[in-house]
Write a protein that holds these residues in place. Structure first.
Motif, PDB file in Angstrom:
ATOM      1  N   ASN A  51       0.841  -1.207   0.000  1.00  0.00           N
ATOM      2  CA  ASN A  51       0.000   0.000   0.000  1.00  0.00           C
ATOM      3  C   ASN A  51       0.872   1.251   0.000  1.00  0.00           C
ATOM      4  OD1 ASN A  51      -2.425  -1.542   0.202  1.00  0.00           O
ATOM      5  ND2 ASN A  51      -2.020  -1.798   2.395  1.00  0.00           N
ATOM      6  N   ILE A  52       0.299   2.351  -0.467  1.00  0.00           N
ATOM      7  CA  ILE A  52       0.996   3.637  -0.482  1.00  0.00           C
ATOM      8  C   ILE A  52       0.216   4.617   0.374  1.00  0.00           C
ATOM      9  CG2 ILE A  52       1.876   5.527  -1.875  1.00  0.00           C
ATOM     10  CD1 ILE A  52       2.065   3.647  -4.225  1.00  0.00           C
ATOM     11  N   LEU A  53       0.875   5.118   1.418  1.00  0.00           N
ATOM     12  CA  LEU A  53       0.276   6.127   2.277  1.00  0.00           C
ATOM     13  C   LEU A  53       0.876   7.485   1.951  1.00  0.00           C
ATOM     14  CD1 LEU A  53       0.383   4.236   5.706  1.00  0.00           C
ATOM     15  CD2 LEU A  53      -1.456   4.255   4.011  1.00  0.00           C
ATOM     16  N   SER A  54       0.073   8.515   2.111  1.00  0.00           N
ATOM     17  CA  SER A  54       0.543   9.871   1.855  1.00  0.00           C
ATOM     18  C   SER A  54       0.897  10.537   3.179  1.00  0.00           C
ATOM     19  CB  SER A  54      -0.531  10.684   1.126  1.00  0.00           C
ATOM     20  OG  SER A  54      -0.084  12.007   0.896  1.00  0.00           O
ATOM     21  N   SER A  55       2.159  10.931   3.320  1.00  0.00           N
ATOM     22  CA  SER A  55       2.620  11.600   4.535  1.00  0.00           C
ATOM     23  C   SER A  55       2.451  13.105   4.358  1.00  0.00           C
ATOM     24  CB  SER A  55       4.087  11.260   4.799  1.00  0.00           C
ATOM     25  OG  SER A  55       4.593  12.017   5.875  1.00  0.00           O
ATOM     26  N   GLU A  56       1.446  13.660   5.060  1.00  0.00           N
ATOM     27  CA  GLU A  56       1.123  15.077   4.900  1.00  0.00           C
ATOM     28  C   GLU A  56       1.399  15.888   6.155  1.00  0.00           C
ATOM     29  OE1 GLU A  56      -2.882  15.340   3.544  1.00  0.00           O
ATOM     30  OE2 GLU A  56      -2.553  14.028   1.822  1.00  0.00           O
ATOM     31  N   GLU A  57       1.609  15.221   7.273  1.00  0.00           N
ATOM     32  CA  GLU A  57       1.900  15.907   8.525  1.00  0.00           C
ATOM     33  C   GLU A  57       3.107  15.252   9.184  1.00  0.00           C
ATOM     34  OE1 GLU A  57       1.195  18.520   9.839  1.00  0.00           O
ATOM     35  OE2 GLU A  57      -0.869  19.143   9.576  1.00  0.00           O
ATOM     36  N   GLY A  58       3.706  15.973  10.126  1.00  0.00           N
ATOM     37  CA  GLY A  58       4.766  15.403  10.937  1.00  0.00           C
ATOM     38  C   GLY A  58       6.104  15.307  10.227  1.00  0.00           C
ATOM     39  N   ALA A  59       7.065  14.786  10.976  1.00  0.00           N
ATOM     40  CA  ALA A  59       8.415  14.535  10.461  1.00  0.00           C
ATOM     41  C   ALA A  59       8.687  13.056  10.675  1.00  0.00           C
ATOM     42  CB  ALA A  59       9.444  15.386  11.207  1.00  0.00           C
ATOM     43  N   THR A  60       8.558  12.281   9.627  1.00  0.00           N
ATOM     44  CA  THR A  60       8.642  10.820   9.726  1.00  0.00           C
ATOM     45  C   THR A  60       9.946  10.391  10.381  1.00  0.00           C
ATOM     46  OG1 THR A  60       7.349  10.633   7.703  1.00  0.00           O
ATOM     47  CG2 THR A  60       8.508   8.662   8.453  1.00  0.00           C
ATOM     48  N   GLN A  61       9.828   9.622  11.462  1.00  0.00           N
ATOM     49  CA  GLN A  61      11.011   9.122  12.149  1.00  0.00           C
ATOM     50  C   GLN A  61      11.788   8.163  11.252  1.00  0.00           C
ATOM     51  OE1 GLN A  61       8.733   8.198  15.977  1.00  0.00           O
ATOM     52  NE2 GLN A  61      10.802   8.442  16.732  1.00  0.00           N
ATOM     53  N   GLY A  62      13.109   8.206  11.388  1.00  0.00           N
ATOM     54  CA  GLY A  62      13.955   7.331  10.589  1.00  0.00           C
ATOM     55  C   GLY A  62      14.747   8.074   9.538  1.00  0.00           C
TER      56      GLY A  62
END
Length: 685
Positions: A142-153
């Protein structure tokens, strides 16, 4: 160039879709929850790290003095020590440890980018290129859209997060309340009423920044006399109030009773891990040793640096290390003197098996010493600007260097004490084990494909050789008819094992020289006849017509120059060598080789001659070491590798070559074996 482009020029989001995409993986948290981690491509991580490192000081200034996760050296430990100091002060009534819901992924990205444009414009273009538009996260097809936050890693996530919540930290700062943050972990110390005001400020103002306080996981630790007041004031907040203590940034804060209970629980878990390692060590001691020295022993290092007076609580670990782990590694139990020796670093003749009871107090003292400038800065009214950040970073680095020197001095003092307690043979072994490169096999990763993993018997035999331990199952008589012991087995020529040792080092060295770019490398090359030079050559020169050189190549020392190398492996513990220091022994053998071959090589072959002397314990003569250093420099130039890693790899390769051939000298058969043949076998019976 790419990193500079990302940091200085706005790039259309469409061109960065693939660059900024990440694989999303779930990681279990200690409280049973799940932490989503975004793993990007390696080249993206390298580029981001280079930008973050170049602008680390700018981010630290922007994040503020109370945010210690913005690349501050020793920041986490400083936050722990500062909060403990505040809690122990008479005027402090309690400390509040905040927890936020899904903090990194909830950060208000739009507001964070706006703040970076105002307070940290030098990083705004970089942050906007990476986070200015939604990014794809791939998980399970699946493909999720990251629109908020600062993805850890992602390496830049912490920088964006620290810059993004810096205005919140400034907003909730109070004159009578001390605060210290490490990323999303907000901590404060002061009176109960002031802590309530601080909590409400963070709770109310944090939402707009994407910082949502989780009252159920937030903890207020108070001194016993203020417990009732705290219960009354915080009764409607949902915050847990305790007078015992709680976990804090991987350490612990609270009463001595709680601290002891917490550490004992950790020790019990580590003890279970140690016992599992002991079980592995019964069949694979080399793997168990590598795991302990590279992984397990560092698990309690952080706690020892951040919690005082806990050395005695680590006695269960020391008991397992001494009475269970060491016996499966060495094949025997050890006395007090041997235990002290094993605790020394491998370069000093030990095994790096630290005694956790003894390291605890040293670790805590060093941590307090190194973080003192940061703690003082946190507790002061000093401004936080570029000059102060640079001064603090320099001060902490200098103190870390001082602590490393103090640790080295302590090890050297222990080494001298152990050395004086040994007999002459033990001192001889210690001198051989502390030679450069002699212990490199212990620091290598046990990778089977490289030939770096030893079997159980090989590892035990290697340990017995290193420490002069008894070989319980060695034959009493050698096939040559003489009494057998370790030194005889390593010197006896019967069976061809001395030749095999020589050939292993010859072939390994030839391979190294060839990889270093030496042209036309060959082994066992016949020297040209020297009949025409007989009168001009010294009488001690080897003038045999069948004389050979172990290794010949072109261009190591000078372009197009023929280079001749001859190998000799010596057993430095032979009876005739025991009174000779190793360096003198190698030098003597180098001179013997030069007397035999140097003038002939120079006059007849027109080349250079280098004797390569190595001991069965891994020590190297000066000429051999110079050759390896030159080869390592050539490899660095030709293949772009770093010189220290090249030298370490070369030493490990040679050390394992001599180690394996030496171990075979101990266990190999020295009598002819009748091999069955099928020549006269009738297959039609």
């Amino acid at each position: 160039m790419v990193a500079r482009k990302l940091a200085t020029s706005p790039i259309h989001p469409r061109f960065l879709d693939i660059f900024c995409a990440s694989k999303l993986i779930p990681m279990a948290k200690s409280d049973g929850g799940t932490r989503p981690i975004g793993i990007g491509e390696t080249w993206r991580r390298v580029l981001a790290k280079s930008v973050m490192r170049s602008q680390k000081q700018e981010i630290q200034v922007t994040a503020g003095k109370f945010q210690l996760a913005a690349g501050t050296n020793g920041g986490c430990e400083a936050a722990i020590h500062a909060l403990n100091d505040k809690f122990s002060s008479p005027e402090c009534q309690g400390v509040l440890l905040l927890d936020a819901r899904n903090a990194f992924n909830s950060l208000n990205r739009k507001l964070a980018l706006y703040h970076s444009s105002v307070v940290c414009p030098i990083m705004n273009t970089f942050f906007t290129n990476l986070y200015g538009s939604p990014r794809d996260l791939y998980t399970g097809g699946n493909i999720l859209s990251s629109e908020e936050g600062a993805t850890q890693g992602f390496p830049s996530s912490m920088g964006l997060y620290c810059v993004g919540i810096a205005p919140l930290i400034d907003l909730v700062e109070q004159h009578d309340t001390f605060q210290a943050w490490f990323a999303d972990d907000g901590n404060a110390a002061g009176t109960i009423s002031n802590l309530l005001d601080w909590y409400e400020d963070v709770y109310i103002n944090g939402a707009s920044f994407g910082y949502h306080v989780n009252p159920g996981k937030s903890i207020l630790i108070v001194k016993p006399e203020y417990y009732d007041e705290a219960i009354n004031l915080f009764k409607d907040t949902g915050v847990t109030v305790t007078k015992r203590g709680a976990r804090h940034l991987g350490a612990v804060i609270g009463s001595e009773e709680f601290r002891s209970e917490y550490i004992m629980d950790l020790v019990a878990g580590w003890a279970d891990s140690l016992k599992n390692l002991v079980s592995i060590g019964r069949t694979h001691p080399h793997l168990a040793y590598s795991n302990f020295t590279r992984n397990l022993k560092f698990k309690w290092g952080y706690v020892q640096r951040t919690v005082p007076d806990i050395g005695t609580l680590f006695k269960p670990l020391e008991d397992i290390i001494r009475h269970e782990l060491i016996p499966v590694l060495l094949g025997t139990h050890v006395n007090d003197q041997q235990r002290c020796l094993l605790a020394l670093p491998v370069r000093m003749g030990g095994l790096g098996l630290d005694n956790p009871v003894e390291t605890a107090n040293h670790a805590y003292t060093h941590s307090r010493f190194c973080t003192e400038p940061l703690v003082n800065h946190l507790l002061s009214e000093e401004i936080h600007d570029h000059a102060v950040v640079a001064r603090l970073d320099k001060a902490v680095s200098e103190k870390i260097t001082e602590c490393e020197l103090a640790t080295k001095t302590r090890h050297q003092a222990n080494f001298k004490i152990i050395h004086t307690m040994m007999d002459s043979y033990g001192q001889r072994l210690l001198a051989l084990n502390t030679e450069p490169g002699a212990s490199s096999w212990l620091t290598a990763r046990p990778i089977d494909s490289l030939g770096y993993e030893l079997t159980k018997q090989e590892f035990h035999d290697a340990m017995r050789l290193r420490f002069g331990l008894h070989f319980p199952d060695l034959n009493l008589r050698c096939a040559c008819g003489k009494d057998n012991d370790v030194n005889h087995a390593l010197s006896c020529a019967k069976g061809g094992y001395t030749i095999m040792r020589h050939d292993k080092i010859r072939d390994a060295t030839a391979e190294i020289l060839s990889y270093a770019g030496v042209k036309g490398v060959e082994t066992e090359r016949l020297l040209q006849p020297c009949d025409d030079f007989a009168e001009r050559l010294p009488h001690w020169t080897n003038q045999d017509r069948d004389a050979r050189m172990d290794i010949v190549g072109t261009g190591l020392w000078q372009p197009e120059q023929l280079n001749f190398f001859d190998v000799r492996v010596v057993h430095a513990n032979s009876a005739s060598y025991l009174s000779t220091p190793p360096t003198s022994l190698y030098r003597d053998h180098e001179q013997r080789k030069k007397r035999s071959y140097m003038r002939r090589v120079q006059m007849v072959e027109g080349g250079s001659f280098t004797p390569l002397i190595m001991s069965t314990t891994g020590g190297l003569g000066d000429e051999f070491m110079k050759t390896l250093k030159k080869a390592a420099s050539r490899i660095e130039e030709k293949h772009g590798e770093r010189y220290p890693e090249v030298m370490a790899t070369i030493k490990q390769k040679l050390r394992f070559s001599i180690l394996r051939s030496t171990l075979r000298s101990l266990r190999g058969c020295r009598v002819p074996i009748r091999t069955p043949t099928l020549d006269n076998f009738d297959f039609n019976l």
